[in-house]
Motif scaffolding. Structure first.
Motif, PDB file in Angstrom:
ATOM      1  N   ARG A  96       0.856  -1.189   0.000  1.00 30.97           N
ATOM      2  CA  ARG A  96       0.000   0.000   0.000  1.00 30.97           C
ATOM      3  C   ARG A  96       0.891   1.238   0.000  1.00 30.97           C
ATOM      4  N   VAL A  97       0.641   2.134  -0.940  1.00 31.60           N
ATOM      5  CA  VAL A  97       1.450   3.348  -1.096  1.00 31.60           C
ATOM      6  C   VAL A  97       1.189   4.296   0.074  1.00 31.60           C
ATOM      7  N   THR A  98       2.280   4.762   0.706  1.00 27.21           N
ATOM      8  CA  THR A  98       2.167   5.738   1.790  1.00 27.21           C
ATOM      9  C   THR A  98       2.744   7.093   1.407  1.00 27.21           C
ATOM     10  N   ALA A  99       3.522   7.134   0.320  1.00 26.74           N
ATOM     11  CA  ALA A  99       4.054   8.405  -0.184  1.00 26.74           C
ATOM     12  C   ALA A  99       4.477   8.212  -1.634  1.00 26.74           C
ATOM     13  N   CYS A 100       4.309   9.266  -2.418  1.00 23.46           N
ATOM     14  CA  CYS A 100       4.709   9.238  -3.827  1.00 23.46           C
ATOM     15  C   CYS A 100       5.257  10.606  -4.195  1.00 23.46           C
ATOM     16  N   THR A 101       6.439  10.627  -4.767  1.00 27.51           N
ATOM     17  CA  THR A 101       7.059  11.879  -5.195  1.00 27.51           C
ATOM     18  C   THR A 101       7.570  11.722  -6.611  1.00 27.51           C
ATOM     19  N   LEU A 102       7.255  12.688  -7.457  1.00 22.94           N
ATOM     20  CA  LEU A 102       7.810  12.752  -8.814  1.00 22.94           C
ATOM     21  C   LEU A 102       8.768  13.929  -8.869  1.00 22.94           C
ATOM     22  N   VAL A 103       9.930  13.694  -9.444  1.00 22.60           N
ATOM     23  CA  VAL A 103      10.944  14.737  -9.549  1.00 22.60           C
ATOM     24  C   VAL A 103      11.387  14.842 -10.998  1.00 22.60           C
ATOM     25  N   ARG A 104      11.425  16.047 -11.507  1.00 30.16           N
ATOM     26  CA  ARG A 104      11.951  16.257 -12.856  1.00 30.16           C
ATOM     27  C   ARG A 104      13.462  16.421 -12.737  1.00 30.16           C
ATOM     28  N   ALA A 105      14.188  15.509 -13.355  1.00 33.78           N
ATOM     29  CA  ALA A 105      15.652  15.569 -13.358  1.00 33.78           C
ATOM     30  C   ALA A 105      16.073  16.390 -14.570  1.00 33.78           C
ATOM     31  N   GLU A 106      16.501  17.607 -14.332  1.00 33.41           N
ATOM     32  CA  GLU A 106      16.826  18.503 -15.438  1.00 33.41           C
ATOM     33  C   GLU A 106      17.984  18.009 -16.282  1.00 33.41           C
ATOM     34  N   SER A 107      18.906  17.277 -15.670  1.00 30.04           N
ATOM     35  CA  SER A 107      20.071  16.814 -16.424  1.00 30.04           C
ATOM     36  C   SER A 107      19.691  15.819 -17.510  1.00 30.04           C
ATOM     37  N   THR A 108      18.578  15.090 -17.305  1.00 28.76           N
ATOM     38  CA  THR A 108      18.156  14.113 -18.303  1.00 28.76           C
ATOM     39  C   THR A 108      16.795  14.446 -18.897  1.00 28.76           C
ATOM     40  N   ASP A 109      16.155  15.493 -18.399  1.00 21.45           N
ATOM     41  CA  ASP A 109      14.816  15.876 -18.822  1.00 21.45           C
ATOM     42  C   ASP A 109      13.844  14.722 -18.636  1.00 21.45           C
ATOM     43  N   SER A 110      14.013  13.997 -17.533  1.00 24.53           N
ATOM     44  CA  SER A 110      13.168  12.848 -17.221  1.00 24.53           C
ATOM     45  C   SER A 110      12.345  13.123 -15.975  1.00 24.53           C
ATOM     46  N   LEU A 111      11.250  12.422 -15.844  1.00 28.53           N
ATOM     47  CA  LEU A 111      10.447  12.459 -14.633  1.00 28.53           C
ATOM     48  C   LEU A 111      10.702  11.157 -13.889  1.00 28.53           C
ATOM     49  N   LEU A 112      11.201  11.252 -12.664  1.00 32.68           N
ATOM     50  CA  LEU A 112      11.564  10.092 -11.860  1.00 32.68           C
ATOM     51  C   LEU A 112      10.604   9.988 -10.681  1.00 32.68           C
ATOM     52  N   THR A 113      10.412   8.770 -10.187  1.00 31.63           N
ATOM     53  CA  THR A 113       9.433   8.530  -9.119  1.00 31.63           C
ATOM     54  C   THR A 113      10.096   7.852  -7.927  1.00 31.63           C
ATOM     55  N   THR A 114       9.699   8.278  -6.737  1.00 29.49           N
ATOM     56  CA  THR A 114      10.018   7.550  -5.514  1.00 29.49           C
ATOM     57  C   THR A 114       8.700   7.217  -4.834  1.00 29.49           C
ATOM     58  N   LEU A 115       8.494   5.925  -4.582  1.00 29.58           N
ATOM     59  CA  LEU A 115       7.326   5.457  -3.852  1.00 29.58           C
ATOM     60  C   LEU A 115       7.779   4.909  -2.514  1.00 29.58           C
ATOM     61  N   ILE A 116       7.012   5.175  -1.488  1.00 25.47           N
ATOM     62  CA  ILE A 116       7.202   4.501  -0.210  1.00 25.47           C
ATOM     63  C   ILE A 116       5.923   3.703   0.007  1.00 25.47           C
ATOM     64  N   ALA A 117       6.072   2.425   0.321  1.00 23.63           N
ATOM     65  CA  ALA A 117       4.913   1.546   0.434  1.00 23.63           C
ATOM     66  C   ALA A 117       5.111   0.543   1.559  1.00 23.63           C
ATOM     67  N   ASP A 118       3.994   0.141   2.139  1.00 21.82           N
ATOM     68  CA  ASP A 118       4.001  -0.887   3.177  1.00 21.82           C
ATOM     69  C   ASP A 118       3.586  -2.214   2.540  1.00 21.82           C
ATOM     70  N   PRO A 119       4.496  -3.205   2.499  1.00 26.13           N
ATOM     71  CA  PRO A 119       4.124  -4.506   1.950  1.00 26.13           C
ATOM     72  C   PRO A 119       2.935  -5.094   2.710  1.00 26.13           C
ATOM     73  N   LEU A 120       2.051  -5.746   1.958  1.00 26.01           N
ATOM     74  CA  LEU A 120       0.883  -6.391   2.553  1.00 26.01           C
ATOM     75  C   LEU A 120       1.186  -7.847   2.817  1.00 26.01           C
ATOM     76  N   PRO A 121       0.607  -8.411   3.877  1.00 25.40           N
ATOM     77  CA  PRO A 121       0.820  -9.837   4.125  1.00 25.40           C
ATOM     78  C   PRO A 121       0.227 -10.642   2.979  1.00 25.40           C
ATOM     79  N   ASP A 122       0.813 -11.798   2.721  1.00 20.96           N
ATOM     80  CA  ASP A 122       0.283 -12.674   1.670  1.00 20.96           C
ATOM     81  C   ASP A 122      -1.166 -13.028   1.968  1.00 20.96           C
ATOM     82  N   ALA A 123      -1.955 -13.168   0.918  1.00 19.37           N
ATOM     83  CA  ALA A 123      -3.358 -13.549   1.094  1.00 19.37           C
ATOM     84  C   ALA A 123      -3.423 -14.962   1.671  1.00 19.37           C
ATOM     85  N   ALA A 124      -4.438 -15.185   2.461  1.00 17.77           N
ATOM     86  CA  ALA A 124      -4.629 -16.511   3.048  1.00 17.77           C
ATOM     87  C   ALA A 124      -4.999 -17.499   1.962  1.00 17.77           C
ATOM     88  N   PRO A 125      -4.569 -18.750   2.080  1.00 14.70           N
ATOM     89  CA  PRO A 125      -4.931 -19.749   1.078  1.00 14.70           C
ATOM     90  C   PRO A 125      -6.442 -19.840   0.909  1.00 14.70           C
TER      91      PRO A 125
END
Length: 127
Positions: A96-125
């Motif tokens: 589950r996403v708890t934070a999302c940041t997009l940054v424009r890297a001027e040196s490459t003219d790219s949009l980069l992403t950092t996500l922070i997320a909490d892994p979910l427990p595996d679903a029960a059988p």
């Protein structure tokens, strides 16, 4: 425990959304792994993200073709909607996403992403 996911492509995923993260295996020979190469742009370096709340899949073009630079400013190549089946999957998990940041890297003219997320427990059988 939260995980930080760095993507070399834009993926504006709202906080609270559940994502599926697909990580790929590094299949290079061991000798190539120890040469100190930065391995920039290799598919195994960046995961594919599927936003399970919207159904939108976020990928780098390396995930679809095994090579880069198919696009140009005039024509959009017919990219597939899923990563290449030729890429060996190492791990798939949901989080589950708890934070999302997009940054424009001027040196490459790219949009980069950092996500922070909490892994979910595996679903029960059987669920």
């Amino acid at each position: 425990m939260s995980v930080t996911i760095h993507l070399n492509y834009p993926a504006a995923i709202p906080v609270g959304h559940v994502i599926e993260v697909t990580e790929f295996a590094d299949t290079r020979p061991e000798k190539k792994r120890t040469l100190g190469s930065p391995n920039r742009g290799e598919a195994f370096r960046i995961p594919v993200i599927l936003d399970l709340d919207t159904g939108i899949r976020y990928m780098n073009e390396r995930h679809t073709t095994g090579r880069g630079a198919l696009g140009n400013v005039y024509d959009a190549p017919p990219y597939p909607t899923r990563p290449s089946a030729a890429l060996p999957v190492e791990r798939v998990y949901r989080a589950r996403v708890t934070a999302c940041t997009l940054v424009r890297a001027e040196s490459t003219d790219s949009l980069l992403t950092t996500l922070i997320a909490d892994p979910l427990p595996d679903a029960a059988p059987g669920s």
